[in-house]
Design a protein around this motif. Structure first.
Motif, PDB file in Angstrom:
ATOM      1  N   MET A 103      82.528 -22.646 -54.471  1.00 11.14           N
ATOM      2  CA  MET A 103      82.293 -22.380 -52.860  1.00 11.14           C
ATOM      3  C   MET A 103      81.654 -20.932 -52.716  1.00 11.14           C
ATOM      4  O   MET A 103      80.984 -20.933 -51.982  1.00 11.14           O
ATOM      5  N   GLY A 104      82.043 -19.917 -53.226  1.00 13.13           N
ATOM      6  CA  GLY A 104      81.636 -18.601 -53.017  1.00 13.13           C
ATOM      7  C   GLY A 104      82.267 -18.065 -51.733  1.00 13.13           C
ATOM      8  O   GLY A 104      83.457 -18.602 -51.560  1.00 13.13           O
ATOM      9  N   ASP A 105      81.708 -17.184 -51.133  1.00 13.46           N
ATOM     10  CA  ASP A 105      82.238 -16.740 -49.749  1.00 13.46           C
ATOM     11  C   ASP A 105      82.566 -17.817 -48.773  1.00 13.46           C
ATOM     12  O   ASP A 105      83.470 -17.772 -48.087  1.00 13.46           O
ATOM     13  N   ASN A 106      81.417 -18.571 -48.724  1.00 12.54           N
ATOM     14  CA  ASN A 106      81.476 -19.999 -47.829  1.00 12.54           C
ATOM     15  C   ASN A 106      80.334 -20.646 -47.919  1.00 12.54           C
ATOM     16  O   ASN A 106      79.730 -20.369 -48.958  1.00 12.54           O
ATOM     17  N   PHE A 107      80.055 -21.879 -47.305  1.00 14.11           N
ATOM     18  CA  PHE A 107      79.398 -22.697 -47.529  1.00 14.11           C
ATOM     19  C   PHE A 107      77.824 -22.045 -47.343  1.00 14.11           C
ATOM     20  O   PHE A 107      76.795 -22.495 -47.954  1.00 14.11           O
ATOM     21  N   GLU A 108      77.516 -21.041 -46.674  1.00 15.47           N
ATOM     22  CA  GLU A 108      76.344 -20.428 -46.219  1.00 15.47           C
ATOM     23  C   GLU A 108      75.739 -19.441 -47.349  1.00 15.47           C
ATOM     24  O   GLU A 108      74.845 -18.934 -47.434  1.00 15.47           O
TER      25      GLU A 108
END
Length: 264
Positions: free
Chosen positions: A227-232
């Motif tokens: 995912m990382g920090d978020n979808f963005e």
């Protein structure tokens, strides 16, 4: 009448002798000015080739703007593809005698229906007057030579929808298909090529892998996107978080959670 009969016999002998001389001298043909380039590629693969020419050795002429010093083959590989390309060794352009210098090759394959859904990588055939023995390829007794490579699909995601994209990575390989450093490559001297056949043999790796490290996690039946920090987050590195994953979109529009199977 006997005179005319003898004259006819003499003319017949001369004509027969001339035919024999023509047949004998006709066997001494000039070496062909061409060689054949061909390829053994995986299914749905194609190559593009650009033969590049330079002034022949000892020539001081130039071609204005270097126009027509390159010849392309399979440039519209999606619409029309022919494995065999007959390539000239010598050409004259704008009065300047040219000789082949190299063949720039692109190895291409589509993974989707859109025009941009394809991957490609390059290979090179170098042709010189002299090539060091360790780099010069050889021909067998039938006039054929081959060089090898292996291509592998690398996958990643792109954009906010995290659309899956694929990159084609091609490496040189030995005759058994074991990958080596560098791109597929071969080198020849000019005097080797007349009437011969050069073949590029490419195999496709059995497995695909992520194009960027620490962005996907290997699971039992495929790969899951971190995912990382978020979808963005466009980079979305895992950074040790191997629990939070995102969906991604295949080029055919399907929303998936695992690659390549789409659904778990």
């Amino acid at each position: 009448m006997p005179f005319f009969s003898s004259q006819k016999k003499l003319l017949l002998k001369i004509s027969t002798l001339s035919c024999c001389i023509t047949l004998i001298t006709g066997c001494a043909k000039s070496p062909p000015n061409t060689f054949t380039f061909t390829a053994d590629l995986p299914p749905d693969f194609a190559y593009q080739a650009v033969a590049v020419y330079v002034p022949a050795k000892g020539e001081t002429c130039t071609v204005p703007g270097e126009r027509n010093t390159e010849v392309g083959y399979n440039m519209k590989w999606r619409e029309s593809y022919t494995p065999d390309s007959e390539i000239a060794m010598y050409r004259t352009v704008s009065g300047c005698p040219l000789v082949i210098w190299k063949i720039d090759l692109e190895i291409n394959s589509s993974y989707g229906k859109a025009r941009g859904d394809f991957g490609g990588d390059f290979a090179t055939v170098v042709i010189r007057n002299e090539v060091e023995d360790e780099y010069r390829s050889t021909f067998d007794e039938t006039g054929k030579s081959a060089f090898h490579g292996q291509c592998q699909w690398l996958f990643r995601t792109s954009g906010k929808p995290r659309i899956l994209r694929k990159i084609l990575d091609c490496k040189a390989a030995d005759a058994q298909g074991k990958p080596d450093q560098g791109h597929p490559f071969s080198a020849y001297t000019l005097d080797q090529l007349s009437g011969k056949t050069v073949k590029m043999k490419i195999k496709l790796a059995d497995v695909e892998r992520p194009a960027i490290g620490d962005t996907w996690v290997k699971v039992t039946n495929g790969w899951k996107r971190c995912m990382g920090d978020n979808f963005e987050d466009q980079y979305a590195f895992c950074f040790g978080n191997y629990k939070d994953f995102s969906t991604f979109r295949m080029v055919d529009g399907r929303v998936c959670t695992i690659y390549p199977g789409c659904t778990e």
